[in-house]
Design a protein around this motif. Structure first.
Motif, PDB file in Angstrom:
ATOM      1  N   HIS A 327       0.785  -1.101  -0.076  1.00  0.00           N
ATOM      2  CA  HIS A 327       0.099   0.088  -0.062  1.00  0.00           C
ATOM      3  C   HIS A 327       0.884   1.355  -0.120  1.00  0.00           C
ATOM      4  O   HIS A 327       1.623   1.281   0.993  1.00  0.00           O
ATOM      5  CB  HIS A 327      -0.896   0.214   1.128  1.00  0.00           C
ATOM      6  CG  HIS A 327      -2.188  -0.823   1.088  1.00  0.00           C
ATOM      7  ND1 HIS A 327      -2.204  -2.275   1.144  1.00  0.00           N
ATOM      8  CD2 HIS A 327      -3.210  -0.565   0.572  1.00  0.00           C
ATOM      9  CE1 HIS A 327      -3.420  -2.534   1.156  1.00  0.00           C
ATOM     10  NE2 HIS A 327      -4.140  -1.700   0.696  1.00  0.00           N
ATOM     11  N   PRO A 336      -4.221   5.650   0.246  1.00  0.00           N
ATOM     12  CA  PRO A 336      -3.191   4.308  -0.150  1.00  0.00           C
ATOM     13  C   PRO A 336      -3.662   3.889  -1.587  1.00  0.00           C
ATOM     14  O   PRO A 336      -4.834   3.498  -1.891  1.00  0.00           O
ATOM     15  CB  PRO A 336      -3.096   3.434   0.830  1.00  0.00           C
ATOM     16  CG  PRO A 336      -4.425   3.495   1.482  1.00  0.00           C
ATOM     17  CD  PRO A 336      -4.817   4.783   1.366  1.00  0.00           C
ATOM     18  N   HIS A 338      -2.839   0.513  -3.855  1.00  0.00           N
ATOM     19  CA  HIS A 338      -2.570  -0.933  -3.782  1.00  0.00           C
ATOM     20  C   HIS A 338      -2.125  -1.687  -4.667  1.00  0.00           C
ATOM     21  O   HIS A 338      -2.290  -1.415  -5.809  1.00  0.00           O
ATOM     22  CB  HIS A 338      -3.917  -1.456  -3.323  1.00  0.00           C
ATOM     23  CG  HIS A 338      -3.350  -3.123  -2.671  1.00  0.00           C
ATOM     24  ND1 HIS A 338      -4.168  -4.219  -3.211  1.00  0.00           N
ATOM     25  CD2 HIS A 338      -2.525  -3.621  -1.832  1.00  0.00           C
ATOM     26  CE1 HIS A 338      -3.658  -5.416  -2.615  1.00  0.00           C
ATOM     27  NE2 HIS A 338      -2.663  -4.978  -1.828  1.00  0.00           N
ATOM     28  N   THR A 478      -0.967  -5.593   4.890  1.00  0.00           N
ATOM     29  CA  THR A 478      -0.460  -4.092   4.446  1.00  0.00           C
ATOM     30  C   THR A 478      -1.557  -2.938   4.769  1.00  0.00           C
ATOM     31  O   THR A 478      -1.102  -2.023   5.340  1.00  0.00           O
ATOM     32  CB  THR A 478      -0.102  -3.912   3.061  1.00  0.00           C
ATOM     33  OG1 THR A 478      -0.861  -4.322   2.190  1.00  0.00           O
ATOM     34  CG2 THR A 478       1.327  -4.705   2.924  1.00  0.00           C
ATOM     35  N   LEU A 479      -2.761  -3.383   4.554  1.00  0.00           N
ATOM     36  CA  LEU A 479      -3.693  -2.384   5.048  1.00  0.00           C
ATOM     37  C   LEU A 479      -3.668  -2.314   6.406  1.00  0.00           C
ATOM     38  O   LEU A 479      -4.105  -1.174   6.881  1.00  0.00           O
ATOM     39  CB  LEU A 479      -5.307  -2.768   4.547  1.00  0.00           C
ATOM     40  CG  LEU A 479      -6.348  -2.024   4.944  1.00  0.00           C
ATOM     41  CD1 LEU A 479      -6.158  -0.800   4.464  1.00  0.00           C
ATOM     42  CD2 LEU A 479      -7.793  -2.751   4.566  1.00  0.00           C
TER      43      LEU A 479
END
Length: 492
Positions: A327, A336, A338, A478-479
């Protein structure tokens, strides 16, 4: 060769009994208890089977006595036929003596005697392996076979694959004859004791203890440990405390524990849980946030490791990356963007993965990870593997930062983390609306197993569904970093 009936023993039962006689009794008298599934264990069994089959190539041309499709008596009869017919190498040879049934991975004729080869997917000899082979030799001797030598065949983790698997280099056969013989004398008495245990009408009174996980985590832990509350001495993180000593003194619940006996992190875990208190050191959080810059790339890799190296240039149990999620935030507070990568089945993904990664992460970007030791290790291995890309990779290595450090040091601690700094615990504690709980793939081990399943699938629809689940899991990793950092930025 005598035959073992339902009341008999097997090698696996004996090893279970050596660890805990209550486990032996429960194996013969399954309790009415809803045990959770063990996909990790099933995956290990499958990997072990694959290793065992490959090791047979150390002695090619042998004959197998199959487990599937043959009854125990039929396996015993087939083994005797092969021996009587002069077969030199037998795979999965079956024997029974004194109602103890065993199968020998590889049995090799040695003049008038025989050699035992027990195959394991570890990288060395363990004490439990010696017990394993001792039981086999005891039974073979009882059946009238003389054993000249015994070997433990294990993985040589310094082997690097180049082309087809070189079986003679992948495996190392270590002679353990003397150590196995030393364990023979006590076996008859152990067998008598185990038979008495199995004949009991009531469950043996064996309390929990260190034996529950030594040498392996017992299958019956969920059953035997059901009296242990959630917040117990065993839930304390970190070392330095002999937890079973406290258990045996009746000091089990957090409320019972003398805080003075605990280290500072354990004291914090207990007090925070009992008072439902959170802690934050704003100065250290600010210092960490000030160490970041934009563009900011939240990076996570998924990898697998196997005892049999899958691709050229890999060693047994080497971490091979097959997936990433990123992200990217161009500026502070920006939505963000992705990016993701997931390998194609059965194709070495490393070149494609790192080439795509380098196009996504600018040279001057800050790279945020959760446990940077792992991500740095992956990137360094890729730099070693691809010298033409090493400069570009090495330019980015100093830019890695580790979000996990804040939680490992307890600069930020919320009582719902249960003493852990795993992102699986940190995320729902910091961002309650997000969790791994409902994910089809919910941890790195499951992701690794999904990769191997992906490589076996032929059904396009099933493959598409699996890949969708794999991408969703890695994307959440990653989120999660994005949302955890966002929470930290908004803390007063």
């Amino acid at each position: 060769m005598s035959q073992s009936g339902k009341s008999g023993l097997s090698k696996s039962l004996i090893l279970k009994g050596l660890q805990c006689q209550k486990a032996l009794w429960l194996a013969k008298n399954p309790p009415a208890f809803d045990f959770p599934t063990q996909p990790d264990l099933e995956a290990r069994f499958a990997a072990g089977t694959k290793v065992g089959i490959l090791a047979q190539q150390l002695f090619p041309g042998g004959t197998e006595v199959p487990y599937e499709g043959l009854s125990f008596p039929a396996q015993l009869t087939r083994t005797r036929e092969l021996i009587d017919n002069g077969t030199q190498v037998i795979y999965e040879a079956s024997f029974s003596f004194s109602a103890i049934f065993v199968k020998v991975d590889i049995l090799v004729k040695d003049g008038d005697q025989w050699q035992i080869y027990e195959v394991k997917m570890g990288t060395g000899v363990k004490s439990v392996n010696l017990d394993d082979v001792a039981v086999q030799q005891y039974v073979l001797n009882g059946c009238g076979l003389s054993v000249s030598k015994a070997f433990l065949v294990h993985i040589n983790n310094s082997y690097v694959r180049q082309g087809g698997i070189e079986v003679g280099r992948l495996f190392h056969a270590e002679e353990i004859s003397a150590k196995v013989c030393a364990r023979q004398q006590s076996l008859p008495e152990i067998m008598r004791e185990f038979r008495q245990t199995m004949a009991e009408h009531h469950e043996p009174k064996v309390d929990i203890g260190p034996h529950c996980t030594d040498p392996y985590a017992c299958d019956y832990i969920p059953y035997c440990w059901q009296h242990i509350p959630e917040n117990s001495v065993f839930a304390l993180r970190g070392n330095g405390l002999k937890k079973f000593d406290y258990y045996q003194r009746g000091l089990i619940r957090f409320e019972d524990l003398p805080l003075a006996d605990l280290n500072p992190a354990q004291q914090q875990q207990v007090e925070a849980t009992l008072k439902q208190q959170d802690f934050i050191d704003p100065l250290k959080v600010k210092a960490f946030i000030d160490s970041l810059w934009y563009p900011l790339c939240h990076l996570d890799f998924e990898s697998f490791n196997t005892p049999i190296p899958k691709f050229d240039g890999t060693r047994p149990y080497q971490q091979v990356p097959f997936q990433y999620s990123i992200h990217v935030q161009s500026t502070a507070g920006a939505k963000p963007q992705h990016f993701e990568y997931l390998a194609r089945p059965n194709i070495d993904p490393r070149r494609e993965l790192i080439e795509q990664l380098l196009t996504v992460i600018p040279e001057n970007a800050c790279i945020l990870t959760y446990n940077q030791t792992f991500e740095k290790g992956v990137l360094r291995n890729l730099a070693d593997l691809f010298p033409d890309l090493a400069q570009a990779i090495n330019l980015r290595l100093p830019n890695l930062r580790d979000l996990m450090a804040l939680f490992r040091r307890r600069d930020v601690y919320r009582w719902r983390m249960h003493g852990s700094y795993s992102i699986k615990e940190v995320l729902p504690a910091m961002v309650p609306e997000l969790s791994y709980a409902e994910m089809e793939i919910a941890d790195g081990m499951a992701a690794s197993q999904a990769y191997h399943e992906m490589c076996r699938l032929d059904d396009p629809l099933a493959l598409a569904e699996l890949r969708k689940a794999m991408l969703a899991y890695c994307a959440l990793d990653t989120l999660a970093m994005v949302k955890i950092l966002e929470t930290l930025l908004n803390i007063d």
